[in-house]
Scaffold this active site. Sequence first.
Site, PDB file in Angstrom:
ATOM      1  N   GLY A 181      24.524   3.357 -88.009  1.00  0.00           N
ATOM      2  CA  GLY A 181      23.186   3.855 -88.307  1.00  0.00           C
ATOM      3  C   GLY A 181      22.403   4.307 -87.096  1.00  0.00           C
ATOM      4  O   GLY A 181      21.202   4.094 -87.020  1.00  0.00           O
ATOM      5  N   SER A 182      23.091   4.919 -86.134  1.00  0.00           N
ATOM      6  CA  SER A 182      22.370   5.496 -84.996  1.00  0.00           C
ATOM      7  C   SER A 182      22.787   6.948 -84.831  1.00  0.00           C
ATOM      8  O   SER A 182      23.963   7.280 -84.917  1.00  0.00           O
ATOM      9  CB  SER A 182      22.672   4.743 -83.702  1.00  0.00           C
ATOM     10  OG  SER A 182      22.066   5.414 -82.605  1.00  0.00           O
ATOM     11  N   CYS A 241      -6.557 -10.244 -74.819  1.00  0.00           N
ATOM     12  CA  CYS A 241      -6.082 -11.425 -74.103  1.00  0.00           C
ATOM     13  C   CYS A 241      -7.208 -12.456 -74.011  1.00  0.00           C
ATOM     14  O   CYS A 241      -8.296 -12.144 -73.537  1.00  0.00           O
ATOM     15  CB  CYS A 241      -5.627 -11.004 -72.707  1.00  0.00           C
ATOM     16  SG  CYS A 241      -5.160 -12.369 -71.632  1.00  0.00           S
ATOM     17  N   HIS A 282      15.161  -1.917 -77.212  1.00  0.00           N
ATOM     18  CA  HIS A 282      13.814  -1.376 -77.347  1.00  0.00           C
ATOM     19  C   HIS A 282      12.773  -2.474 -77.586  1.00  0.00           C
ATOM     20  O   HIS A 282      11.693  -2.208 -78.098  1.00  0.00           O
ATOM     21  CB  HIS A 282      13.763  -0.334 -78.468  1.00  0.00           C
ATOM     22  CG  HIS A 282      14.568   0.895 -78.156  1.00  0.00           C
ATOM     23  ND1 HIS A 282      14.778   1.914 -79.058  1.00  0.00           N
ATOM     24  CD2 HIS A 282      15.221   1.271 -77.019  1.00  0.00           C
ATOM     25  CE1 HIS A 282      15.530   2.864 -78.495  1.00  0.00           C
ATOM     26  NE2 HIS A 282      15.817   2.486 -77.267  1.00  0.00           N
ATOM     27  N   CYS A 300      -0.185  -9.181 -72.213  1.00  0.00           N
ATOM     28  CA  CYS A 300      -1.446  -8.572 -71.776  1.00  0.00           C
ATOM     29  C   CYS A 300      -1.127  -7.478 -70.751  1.00  0.00           C
ATOM     30  O   CYS A 300      -0.421  -7.728 -69.780  1.00  0.00           O
ATOM     31  CB  CYS A 300      -2.344  -9.644 -71.157  1.00  0.00           C
ATOM     32  SG  CYS A 300      -3.828  -8.947 -70.377  1.00  0.00           S
ATOM     33  N   ASN A 349      16.763  -1.322 -82.536  1.00  0.00           N
ATOM     34  CA  ASN A 349      15.706  -1.681 -83.481  1.00  0.00           C
ATOM     35  C   ASN A 349      14.820  -2.794 -82.938  1.00  0.00           C
ATOM     36  O   ASN A 349      15.282  -3.661 -82.207  1.00  0.00           O
ATOM     37  CB  ASN A 349      16.323  -2.120 -84.811  1.00  0.00           C
ATOM     38  CG  ASN A 349      17.149  -1.010 -85.439  1.00  0.00           C
ATOM     39  OD1 ASN A 349      16.952   0.153 -85.130  1.00  0.00           O
ATOM     40  ND2 ASN A 349      18.094  -1.378 -86.291  1.00  0.00           N
TER      41      ASN A 349
HETATM   42 ZN   LIG Z   1      -4.813 -10.966 -69.735  1.00  0.00          ZN
END
Ligand SMILES: [Zn+2]
Length: 253
Positions: free
Chosen positions: A194-195, A154, A121, A129, A104
């Site tokens: 819960g997976s 950015c 994840h 950036c 999650n």
């Molecule tokens: Zn940048």
Amino acid sequence: MNAELIQQAADLVRSAKMIVAFTGAGISTPSGIPDFRSDHSSLWEKTDPMEVASIYGFRKNPQAFFDWVRPLAQTTLDAQPNPAHLALVQLEQLGKLGCIITQNIDMLHTRAGSTVVYELHGHMREATCIHCFAKYEANAIIQEVIKMGNVPLCPKCQGVLKPDVILFGEQLPYKQVQLANEAAQKCDLMIIIGSSLEVYPASDLPTLAYRNNAKIIIINLQPTHLDKIANIIIRDDVATTLPAIMEQLEIVE
Ligand SMILES: [Zn+2]
């Protein structure tokens, strides 16, 4: 709720020395966060997450990504940890829990108070950036996206800022995966919460634990392809099951 299964799960927890909790979207659905992999009913019917939430989709059309992520970001920031998250905090405080490995990005484990959390994840704490790789604290950026619906840029180079969540087609964070692998090999009990265990390579971690003689508990509403290696399978709401297991621990001790 099946009292006998709860009792058996509590017995495994009691005798374990180092537990690893592996959590997926199902631990956060009781907090109101939809699972976009299995929930085709509501937010996602107009877009294909595999397209819009992929790194290719992001680079091609960041506006479509931010339009898609906007309601999810709002829901995530509004969500509160539920009793399942809190039960894992309790387990850590008992000295039983080595770590939480999670799929999650909602940060509900750390917000609940868990301290050792491997977020496979990514998360929404920072944004990077995609042009110069400068990192920024994400909260103000996400708040602005929610309010204005803009593509965040950015300040240094005007490149597009991407929240530090792992999109489809991106590598998982190497260090987190390595730590998760080590924990899976060391633990003597893995609790899968819960997976649906469908997302590779995270889905391999329970097998790794099993091969190293760990016991396996699966708490998930639907069957998984690893049910065959589980010692205990509980098909029930995680937000009632985990606290019930913790309660059993307290009664006997
Ligand atoms: Zn940048």
